[in-house]
Structures are given as C-alpha cells and as structure tokens.
Design a protein around this motif. Sequence first.
Motif, PDB file in Angstrom:
ATOM      1  N   UNK A 137     -61.699   4.213   6.505  1.00  0.00           N
ATOM      2  CA  UNK A 137     -60.978   4.048   6.785  1.00  0.00           C
ATOM      3  C   UNK A 137     -60.287   3.343   6.167  1.00  0.00           C
ATOM      4  N   UNK A 138     -59.606   3.621   4.764  1.00  0.00           N
ATOM      5  CA  UNK A 138     -59.242   2.730   4.078  1.00  0.00           C
ATOM      6  C   UNK A 138     -58.417   3.732   3.238  1.00  0.00           C
ATOM      7  N   UNK A 139     -56.902   3.629   3.667  1.00  0.00           N
ATOM      8  CA  UNK A 139     -55.533   4.284   4.064  1.00  0.00           C
ATOM      9  C   UNK A 139     -55.084   4.152   2.083  1.00  0.00           C
ATOM     10  N   UNK A 140     -55.395   3.145   0.983  1.00  0.00           N
ATOM     11  CA  UNK A 140     -54.413   2.338   0.085  1.00  0.00           C
ATOM     12  C   UNK A 140     -55.533   3.290  -0.502  1.00  0.00           C
ATOM     13  N   UNK A 141     -56.727   3.251  -0.796  1.00  0.00           N
ATOM     14  CA  UNK A 141     -57.755   3.991  -1.385  1.00  0.00           C
ATOM     15  C   UNK A 141     -57.744   3.200  -2.961  1.00  0.00           C
ATOM     16  N   UNK A 178     -63.693  -3.035  -8.492  1.00  0.00           N
ATOM     17  CA  UNK A 178     -62.490  -1.899  -9.781  1.00  0.00           C
ATOM     18  C   UNK A 178     -61.199  -2.665  -8.967  1.00  0.00           C
ATOM     19  N   UNK A 179     -59.829  -1.825  -9.471  1.00  0.00           N
ATOM     20  CA  UNK A 179     -59.301  -2.196  -8.744  1.00  0.00           C
ATOM     21  C   UNK A 179     -58.496  -0.800  -7.331  1.00  0.00           C
ATOM     22  N   UNK A 180     -58.034  -1.710  -6.820  1.00  0.00           N
ATOM     23  CA  UNK A 180     -56.691  -0.986  -5.437  1.00  0.00           C
ATOM     24  C   UNK A 180     -55.944  -0.114  -5.742  1.00  0.00           C
ATOM     25  N   UNK A 181     -55.532   0.867  -5.382  1.00  0.00           N
ATOM     26  CA  UNK A 181     -54.005   1.553  -5.416  1.00  0.00           C
ATOM     27  C   UNK A 181     -53.109   0.047  -4.336  1.00  0.00           C
ATOM     28  N   UNK A 182     -53.052  -1.038  -4.137  1.00  0.00           N
ATOM     29  CA  UNK A 182     -52.429  -1.903  -3.576  1.00  0.00           C
ATOM     30  C   UNK A 182     -52.264  -2.921  -3.769  1.00  0.00           C
ATOM     31  N   UNK A 183     -52.829  -3.164  -5.394  1.00  0.00           N
ATOM     32  CA  UNK A 183     -52.730  -4.491  -5.988  1.00  0.00           C
ATOM     33  C   UNK A 183     -53.805  -4.864  -6.779  1.00  0.00           C
ATOM     34  N   UNK A 206     -55.533 -12.517  -4.931  1.00  0.00           N
ATOM     35  CA  UNK A 206     -53.929 -12.023  -5.053  1.00  0.00           C
ATOM     36  C   UNK A 206     -54.062 -11.483  -5.621  1.00  0.00           C
ATOM     37  N   UNK A 207     -52.469 -10.369  -5.743  1.00  0.00           N
ATOM     38  CA  UNK A 207     -52.089  -9.437  -6.273  1.00  0.00           C
ATOM     39  C   UNK A 207     -51.970  -9.887  -7.633  1.00  0.00           C
ATOM     40  N   UNK A 208     -52.594  -9.015  -8.495  1.00  0.00           N
ATOM     41  CA  UNK A 208     -53.271  -8.769 -10.032  1.00  0.00           C
ATOM     42  C   UNK A 208     -53.847 -10.058 -10.552  1.00  0.00           C
TER      43      UNK A 208
END
Length: 392
Positions: free
Chosen positions: A110-114, A133-138, A159-161
């Motif tokens: 169910x994660x569309x960003x991955x 780890x890291x998401x493709x949504x930042x 937060x983003x980053x």
Amino acid sequence: MTCRPVRRAVPMCVLFVGLLAGSLLRATSVAHAHADPGRQKADRKTAQQEVAQGASSARLQPDGSLSDVAGSSAHDIWAVGQQSVWDIWMNRGVITHWNGTSWTEVGIRGDTTGAGHLRSVAVSSANEVWAVGEGHDGLPYVAKGSRDGFDRVTVPQFRTGDWLGGVAASTGRVVAVGSRGDRVLMAASSGPAKGGTWTTALGPEGVLYGVAVTGKSDGWAVGDTGDQPLIMRLSGTGWKSVHLPSIEGGYLRDIYVADRKHAIAVGGVYRSSGKIVPLVLRWDGRRWIRSDPPAKQAELYGVTGDGDGTYWVSGYDAGHAAEGFLLRYDGTKWTTVRGNAASSDRTVRLQAVTHVAGLTLAVGHALGADDHYTDLVERFGPPGGQRGNAAE
C-alpha cells in the motif's frame, strides 16, 4: 574516489559515488547483539578455525546490493538493500528473507511512493521486523512487518531531508538513528501498534550510522562528527555523547553490544594520503579503548558477535579486492578469513555480518569489470561445513 563522512543529512558522496567508495551506509540491529546461550559453548568449539564455505546471491534484480543482515535463527534471516543502484531516483528498496532453504523477497503493502535505499534491518521477533532507509518522497523510510508482508510506518516528527542510517529493536521498542541537517537524530517508539508513539531528539553535530539496544532504556549509537568518531549512549536520562580517544579523521559505522561491560564499535580513519585504516574501539564497562586489528589497510563496515567474547567484522580489503573480507576476534587474537575469488576482475565488499546458531553470514555486493553490481551472500564456518552455494 574517497567518500569522507560529512555533516549533512544525506551525504552527497553517498548518493553519487558511495557504492564505488564502499560506503553503502549500514548499521547493526538488536539481532546482532544476542545469541542463543545454549549454543555458545558449541560455537566456541567449532569456531576456532573458520573458512569461507560458499558464496551466492539473494537473486535481486540487476545492479542490486545488500546493506544489512540480521536473524533470530539459521532458518530465519533477513537482509535489506536496493536494486538499480545507479539510478538514485528509480532505485528500489528490497527486503528479503532466508528460510534455511531459499531467499524470498517480501513486499511493502500500500505504499505508492516506494522505498529507495534500505540501509538497516532489525529483528525483535518472528512477527516483528523493522527496516529503515530513505523514501522516494524525500522522507526517511520506516517499515515494519513479517514474512506476511511489510507496511510503511508514519513518523509525524520526521521532516523532508532527514536521514536514517540504522535501526535496532527489542519487543515493543524500536530505535532509529541518523541525522537532521548538521546534527545527529535519534527516534524511538514503544507500543505494539505500528510502532506506537514516536519521540525524536537531536544531539551534537554529526551523523549516526549504527545503533544497538540492550534493555528497555539502554543503548548505544555510533557515527562521526565529520572529523572525529562519535558514540552516543542511551540511558534513563536520554542520549548523551561519551568521551573517546581523539582520532582525527576517524569514523564509526557499526556497533555490537554483548552486555553492560562488553561492546565493540568498528569503522576507519582517513589518512592524508587518502587511504583508510581500520578503527576498532572496545568498551570494558568503564571506557572505550582503541583495539585495532593488525591489518594496515582495510575498510570495516559491520560487526556482530556470539555474546560470549567472539566477534566478527565484515568489510573490504583493497589488497585482496576480489575476495570477501572477514575478521574474527576471540578477545586476544585477530584472524583474517577470506572468501574465494570467483573472478579476478571484481571488487567485493561485505557490508554487514550476522552470527546466529553457529552460522556466520555476511552480505554485500560484487562490482564487476563492467561496473554492474551483483548482490552477494557469503557463508563462513568451520572446515568441512557447507561449501558451494551459501543460499541454495
């Protein structure tokens, strides 16, 4: 190209050339820190001599690499990493499970960003496994699951980053570490439902890569300040940095904790020549003492132990680049164990290692002459053990 630790949330040298420099950042988990006490005596007898018993692949898609490994038994081992490592926008995080017979990739629901690069995995029980780890949504990526599948866990404070390098877990508790801007970041949760309630804290300047928890409110995390190694300790009063020997250019990547009086942290020291020499610090219950192996040049990435005084360290030896590199320390003596060189024109880096039920398993990648990556699983044990394919 040398990838020197830097004080920023996502080191740019890691994003673009970290793999070439052997800097697939990874960290330990609580599964690295505990062994079955009933098997410790047998381990001491059988592990006096160790050899490479075989290497194989978890069969990731092209340009795949494994960053961390943890397990609760020889038939229940988890590894995480990424596929398509050359494409930082399209790379895909991977979670895979070893059941004693074969590796099986387990998806995230169910994660569309991955997920992008998954750097660390922790096993608290058969039904509770964590990956970060890291998401493709930042945003940093946190996933929780089991063999039935994983779900992304939302941490409102992120937060983003923000950047996560390591995760550790025990029943009902999870701790993740990394960085926010120029400062170290610690995130913790307790409670059963999707990680329960999260709290975050910022520490001194630097970044954390590895973490281990030893109790309800005890733990250690390791990293660097940009020019010195850094160790943070978790107690009932929160996280505090601890005194270390001054080691200019030093950094730490992983930590294994046996008990309150015994722990080991590994990393390296950058020399002005650009070379990296090993760095090992040991905790004796009162202070951290430098205890480097005799190797003059090697990059150390992961560490594990049997809970009874023997430790294994994985890494990379430029002098034997085509062979898997493992160090074993029995408390007094260092021994080098090398894998077989399947090809002379490849470079092997073992990014992480776990030891469960007498089995020592290291994961990482092999970089071929064509600049393509192949995920690697290498098995070590006493002579006469399983040879050939380690995961077949």
